[in-house]
Design a protein around this motif. Sequence first.
Motif, mmCIF file in Angstrom:
data_model
loop_
_atom_site.group_PDB
_atom_site.id
_atom_site.type_symbol
_atom_site.label_atom_id
_atom_site.label_comp_id
_atom_site.label_asym_id
_atom_site.label_seq_id
_atom_site.Cartn_x
_atom_site.Cartn_y
_atom_site.Cartn_z
ATOM 1 N N ALA A 96 -18.346 76.285 -54.922
ATOM 2 C CA ALA A 96 -19.468 76.103 -55.987
ATOM 3 C C ALA A 96 -19.458 74.684 -56.441
ATOM 4 N N SER A 97 -20.904 74.114 -56.816
ATOM 5 C CA SER A 97 -20.755 72.839 -56.898
ATOM 6 C C SER A 97 -20.124 72.223 -58.269
ATOM 7 N N GLU A 98 -19.838 73.094 -59.192
ATOM 8 C CA GLU A 98 -18.842 72.511 -60.198
ATOM 9 C C GLU A 98 -18.267 73.547 -60.779
ATOM 10 N N PRO A 99 -16.901 73.795 -60.007
ATOM 11 C CA PRO A 99 -16.074 75.140 -60.660
ATOM 12 C C PRO A 99 -15.751 74.798 -62.138
ATOM 13 N N ALA A 100 -15.560 76.231 -62.688
ATOM 14 C CA ALA A 100 -15.314 75.965 -64.061
ATOM 15 C C ALA A 100 -13.540 75.946 -64.076
ATOM 16 N N LEU A 101 -13.138 75.287 -65.205
ATOM 17 C CA LEU A 101 -11.769 75.174 -65.435
ATOM 18 C C LEU A 101 -11.095 76.691 -65.732
ATOM 19 N N GLU A 102 -11.669 77.570 -66.375
ATOM 20 C CA GLU A 102 -11.120 78.826 -66.573
ATOM 21 C C GLU A 102 -11.337 79.675 -65.694
ATOM 22 N N PRO A 103 -10.402 80.417 -65.039
ATOM 23 C CA PRO A 103 -10.526 81.299 -64.027
ATOM 24 C C PRO A 103 -11.223 82.630 -64.413
ATOM 25 N N ALA A 104 -11.965 82.975 -63.162
ATOM 26 C CA ALA A 104 -12.977 84.449 -63.709
ATOM 27 C C ALA A 104 -11.803 85.802 -63.541
ATOM 28 N N ILE A 105 -11.830 86.616 -64.416
ATOM 29 C CA ILE A 105 -10.937 87.582 -64.571
ATOM 30 C C ILE A 105 -11.641 88.844 -64.318
ATOM 31 N N VAL A 106 -10.662 89.607 -63.158
ATOM 32 C CA VAL A 106 -11.152 90.970 -62.825
ATOM 33 C C VAL A 106 -9.657 91.895 -62.964
ATOM 34 N N GLU A 107 -10.031 93.014 -63.569
ATOM 35 C CA GLU A 107 -8.822 93.859 -63.913
ATOM 36 C C GLU A 107 -8.774 95.012 -62.972
ATOM 37 N N ALA A 108 -7.905 95.342 -62.086
ATOM 38 C CA ALA A 108 -8.007 96.459 -61.195
ATOM 39 C C ALA A 108 -6.604 97.006 -61.041
ATOM 40 N N ARG A 109 -6.515 98.580 -61.603
ATOM 41 C CA ARG A 109 -5.361 99.224 -61.439
ATOM 42 C C ARG A 109 -4.162 98.576 -62.341
ATOM 43 N N GLY A 110 -4.568 97.989 -63.539
ATOM 44 C CA GLY A 110 -3.797 97.386 -64.454
ATOM 45 C C GLY A 110 -3.356 95.954 -63.840
ATOM 46 N N VAL A 111 -3.733 95.552 -62.649
ATOM 47 C CA VAL A 111 -3.440 94.194 -62.424
ATOM 48 C C VAL A 111 -4.582 93.071 -62.902
ATOM 49 N N THR A 112 -4.346 92.081 -63.083
ATOM 50 C CA THR A 112 -5.185 91.046 -63.481
ATOM 51 C C THR A 112 -5.495 90.041 -62.358
ATOM 52 N N TYR A 113 -6.789 90.036 -61.668
ATOM 53 C CA TYR A 113 -6.892 88.938 -60.659
ATOM 54 C C TYR A 113 -7.774 87.771 -61.614
ATOM 55 N N ALA A 114 -7.161 86.563 -61.479
ATOM 56 C CA ALA A 114 -7.545 85.629 -61.771
ATOM 57 C C ALA A 114 -8.073 84.163 -60.793
ATOM 58 N N THR A 115 -9.507 84.328 -60.659
ATOM 59 C CA THR A 115 -9.741 83.469 -59.488
ATOM 60 C C THR A 115 -10.576 82.233 -59.886
ATOM 61 N N VAL A 116 -10.506 81.020 -59.204
ATOM 62 C CA VAL A 116 -11.363 79.841 -59.480
ATOM 63 C C VAL A 116 -11.962 79.585 -58.128
ATOM 64 N N ASP A 117 -13.238 78.723 -58.255
ATOM 65 C CA ASP A 117 -14.002 78.445 -57.131
ATOM 66 C C ASP A 117 -13.408 77.109 -56.810
ATOM 67 N N LEU A 118 -13.847 76.684 -55.362
ATOM 68 C CA LEU A 118 -13.473 75.249 -55.145
ATOM 69 C C LEU A 118 -14.955 74.719 -54.764
ATOM 70 N N THR A 119 -14.968 73.271 -54.674
ATOM 71 C CA THR A 119 -16.198 72.505 -54.209
ATOM 72 C C THR A 119 -16.112 72.747 -52.807
ATOM 73 N N SER A 120 -16.934 72.161 -51.738
ATOM 74 C CA SER A 120 -17.149 72.330 -50.465
ATOM 75 C C SER A 120 -16.188 71.124 -49.852
ATOM 76 N N GLU A 121 -16.433 69.825 -50.749
ATOM 77 C CA GLU A 121 -15.458 68.974 -50.406
ATOM 78 C C GLU A 121 -13.945 68.993 -50.546
ATOM 79 N N ASP A 122 -13.641 69.777 -51.483
ATOM 80 C CA ASP A 122 -12.194 70.207 -51.705
ATOM 81 C C ASP A 122 -11.748 71.141 -50.780
ATOM 82 N N TYR A 123 -12.634 71.927 -50.512
ATOM 83 C CA TYR A 123 -12.223 73.018 -49.380
ATOM 84 C C TYR A 123 -11.853 72.129 -47.970
ATOM 85 N N LYS A 124 -12.986 71.472 -47.641
ATOM 86 C CA LYS A 124 -12.631 70.687 -46.389
ATOM 87 C C LYS A 124 -11.388 69.976 -46.588
#
Length: 465
Positions: free
Chosen positions: A46-74
């Motif tokens: 993403a060009s400007e990742p958010a500080l707060e993670p995106a949350i997905v709940e599945a089978r009682g487990v919380t998955y919290a994820t953040v994006d990276l910029t392409s420069e960070d990824y590289k």
Amino acid sequence: MARLVIISNRVPIPKARGASAGGLAVALRDLLTPGTMWFGWSGRLASEPALEPAIVEARGVTYATVDLTSEDYKGYYVGFANGALWPLLHFRLGLMQFRREEYEAYLAVNRSFAASLGTVLQPDDSVWAHDYHLIPFGRMLREQGFHGPLGFFLHIPFAPPSMMEALPVARELIADLCAFDLVGFQTEEHARDFRDCAQRMLGAAVQGEWVRLNGRSMRAFADPIGIDAESFRQDAVRSVNDKMVHRVVGSLAGRALAIGVDRMDYSKGLPQRFEALARLLEKHQEHRRHIHFLQICPRSREEVDEYRKLRTELDRLTGRINGRFSDFDWTPLRYSTRTAPRSQLAGLYRLSRIGVVTPLRDGMNLVAKEFIAAQPEDDPGVLILSKFAGAAHELTEALIVNPFDPDAIADAMHVALTMPAPERKDRHAALVEKVFRTTAGAYCKNFIDALSLVKAQAAPPRAAA
Ligand code: GDG
């Protein structure tokens, strides 16, 4: 214990399309009981990742994820983690590319992961970070004021001081590892190499598994990873009904199958293994037309130059070997870069007379354990295993080889193809017992138990020095 928060580079959210075939997602499945949180990179740029993670709940487990910029990824992922740390820790100094700006990106991503996690972390959580992408993460979480139990597990090998010295920022990384309360390695050899580095490069005091640096103690121990052996065995048994497995059986026409399964990675010893097949067919001509070698080799990290070069080399070797030895109705080497569904993989292992696991260096290697779990007990196949895989420390009844020596691998293939059934059964019985004992569940339990005790154990006077 309080809530467990797992941190890893990638987060395998259930049902995500194209989920990774890598070892980590498979091995941690047992930890995902309701209440657990798994935090890490979403896999998206993403060009400007958010500080707060995106949350997905599945089978009682919380998955919290953040994006990276392409420069960070590289810089962080392609650059420092996979261009410098991965080759270094697999003893491939000649492939290590160190760039200070990539190290800075690696630190920056770890810092932003720690800040993002900070928005959802609770003071009484226990945190378990995974693998070489996240070495500075613990220190950074501490700097944010987190005081709970903090563990780290390195899935890949560690290197001795003489090799670590080549990395200009080795001291910083070793000090970062010391900021965790507990660091797990695949083998005692890797744990010892880390403690030696802490002692010789930082002047830490080491006593047994304990390392004391700047007034605080941490424990570095071996906790070998395993598989869910029983479910893998069941998948293998059920797969006799799989259409693809049926088709492979038909295509063998009674010939023996040898199998290799590896992410396409230069640590896995693939060119030497292909060369070994050629040597087998040269030196032991009785096996011509009587063996098929199937190499399943999903493509991996194609952004890194060395991986693209490896693919070209394997394409070339496959063409050369098949061109030289094939007959109009027989091809010795079948090579696929597609990812096989897990149940098919289990079935293909079960069909195979030989499992060829010959990495040049590997933290553990789960394929070796999967091959053993999948074999039929009344007529088992033979595992050929590199002496430089962590698995070789446990699976000593395999045919242990030096993976740099194609002739030795070829000879082991000949021994495997001609081994009498009683010897195959004896070796397999010993190996099965180990694979069903050191499972993924046992690995997770060992670590979590050790993490829950480590703070109390580290308090003086039991601490070293
Ligand atoms: C790292 C360390 C350590 C492979 N191809 C397919 C497929 N796979 C699965 C295998 C196995 C896993 O991927 C690979 O695990 P490994 O342990 O062999 O190797 P790495 O990916 O390098 O993993 C390693 C591991 O972490 C765990 O700590 O053992 O040393 O390098 O499970 O079966 N799975 C499917 N299709 C494929 O085509 N379904």
